[in-house]
Design a protein around this motif. Structure first.
Motif, mmCIF file in Angstrom:
data_model
loop_
_atom_site.group_PDB
_atom_site.id
_atom_site.type_symbol
_atom_site.label_atom_id
_atom_site.label_comp_id
_atom_site.label_asym_id
_atom_site.label_seq_id
_atom_site.Cartn_x
_atom_site.Cartn_y
_atom_site.Cartn_z
ATOM 1 N N SER A 247 0.826 -1.204 0.000
ATOM 2 C CA SER A 247 0.000 0.000 0.000
ATOM 3 C C SER A 247 0.862 1.257 0.000
ATOM 4 O O SER A 247 0.493 2.278 -0.600
ATOM 5 C CB SER A 247 -0.968 0.000 1.190
ATOM 6 N N MET B 141 -8.260 1.088 -9.319
ATOM 7 C CA MET B 141 -8.220 2.392 -8.640
ATOM 8 C C MET B 141 -7.235 3.333 -9.319
ATOM 9 O O MET B 141 -7.452 4.546 -9.363
ATOM 10 C CB MET B 141 -7.842 2.201 -7.177
ATOM 11 N N THR C 194 -2.509 1.583 3.851
ATOM 12 C CA THR C 194 -3.670 1.296 3.011
ATOM 13 C C THR C 194 -4.757 2.338 3.234
ATOM 14 O O THR C 194 -5.361 2.847 2.279
ATOM 15 C CB THR C 194 -4.229 -0.104 3.316
ATOM 16 N N ILE D 188 -6.233 4.944 0.428
ATOM 17 C CA ILE D 188 -7.657 5.048 0.085
ATOM 18 C C ILE D 188 -8.137 6.490 0.248
ATOM 19 O O ILE D 188 -8.895 7.006 -0.585
ATOM 20 C CB ILE D 188 -8.486 4.089 0.959
#
Length: 294
Positions: free
Chosen positions: A17, A181, A280, A284
């Motif tokens: 991540s 993403m 992570t 996000i």
């Protein structure tokens, strides 16, 4: 042994991540540098702007894949010659194009529903050719060769193969989710998620990086041909035929697909572990922020 595995998993999940976060931030750093340098090129403002964005993204992808791939042992043997199973490329290509057709129909339905609810909405960011030879040449080079190469190294190479040590289904789903993403728009996101799952399956099944790279190149090349009005109808008909072929392949070989997932490796709650890493969560937040800004 279990404690060591748990500790290693937490570290590697955090690193992945963090890698994506670095890949998300790097384009903006490159963008700032190139925005200054591009002022000296004899191009229009729009031309400089487009080239700046393309170079920023391309260099950030290269740096991310290069830095993360240093010392990766799997990179060397995976590129030693084509797999003997490359003769199955025809089936893979049929499945890939059929999947593209399915995703296009799915997105059209979602777009129509959202338009009915929220009114007319855009279809996302699209790359267009400008007529500038330098820029259009860079676009072609990126779409057809460099983009597929670096994206496969990053997502089906570094990320997928790291996560595959713990759980195969989890590895394919998460690497595909991150791949989707990265594209920052709904239409490409839906398509790239399913295509990422397929390419992840092919990469692990064939234990090869060349095959998914080649499939990715062919996929992008056909998508490029779709932008030509004269060829778009023919490509669409061909993709529909491939969709029919994909359904047949699923019916005929569906049982064989599950063979890749018979052995799993880790009984920990890998999903919860991955999505609760601070890197992570930060990625996000960054992703949502960029999407809202765009």
């Amino acid at each position: 042994m279990q404690i060591e595995l748990f500790t290693r998993a937490k570290k590697e999940f955090r690193n992945i991540s963090a890698l994506m976060l670095m890949h998300g931030i790097l384009p903006y750093i490159c963008l700032a540098v190139f925005s200054f340098l591009m002022r000296f090129l004899p191009l229009s403002f729009y031309g400089r702007y487009q080239i700046t964005i393309l170079l920023a993204y391309l260099i950030s992808m290269f740096l991310t894949a290069f830095m993360a791939g240093i010392g990766a042992v799997w990179l060397r043997p995976s590129f030693d010659g084509l797999s003997k199973k490359v003769k199955g490329m025809g089936k893979y290509l049929i499945f890939l194009l059929g999947l593209n057709f399915f995703c296009s129909i799915t997105y059209s339905l979602i777009h129509a529903i959202l338009s009915m609810i929220h009114g007319s909405i855009g279809s996302g960011i699209q790359t267009v050719f400008t007529g500038n030879i330098l820029f259009d040449g860079l676009i072609l080079l990126y779409i057809v060769l460099l983009g597929p190469f670096f994206e496969e190294i990053l997502f089906r190479g570094i990320i997928l193969r790291t996560l595959d040590q713990y759980h195969r289904v989890f590895a394919i789903l998460v690497s595909s989710m991150l791949f989707a993403m990265m594209h920052l728009n709904l239409q490409q996101g839906i398509t790239t998620f399913f295509i990422g799952c397929f390419l992840g399956y092919v990469s692990l099944k064939e234990n090869s990086m060349r095959i998914p790279i080649l499939l990715h190149i062919l996929n992008n090349l056909i998508a490029l041909l779709m932008s030509v009005p004269i060829l778009s109808i023919l490509c669409l008909l061909g993709m529909f035929a491939c969709f029919v072929g994909m359904v047949y392949l699923l019916y005929k070989y569906g049982n064989r697909i599950s063979e890749l997932f018979k052995q799993e490796y880790c009984t920990y709650r890998y999903g919860k572990m991955f999505f609760t890493r601070w890197t992570t969560i930060l990625y996000i937040i960054f992703f949502v922020g960029v999407v809202m800004f765009l």
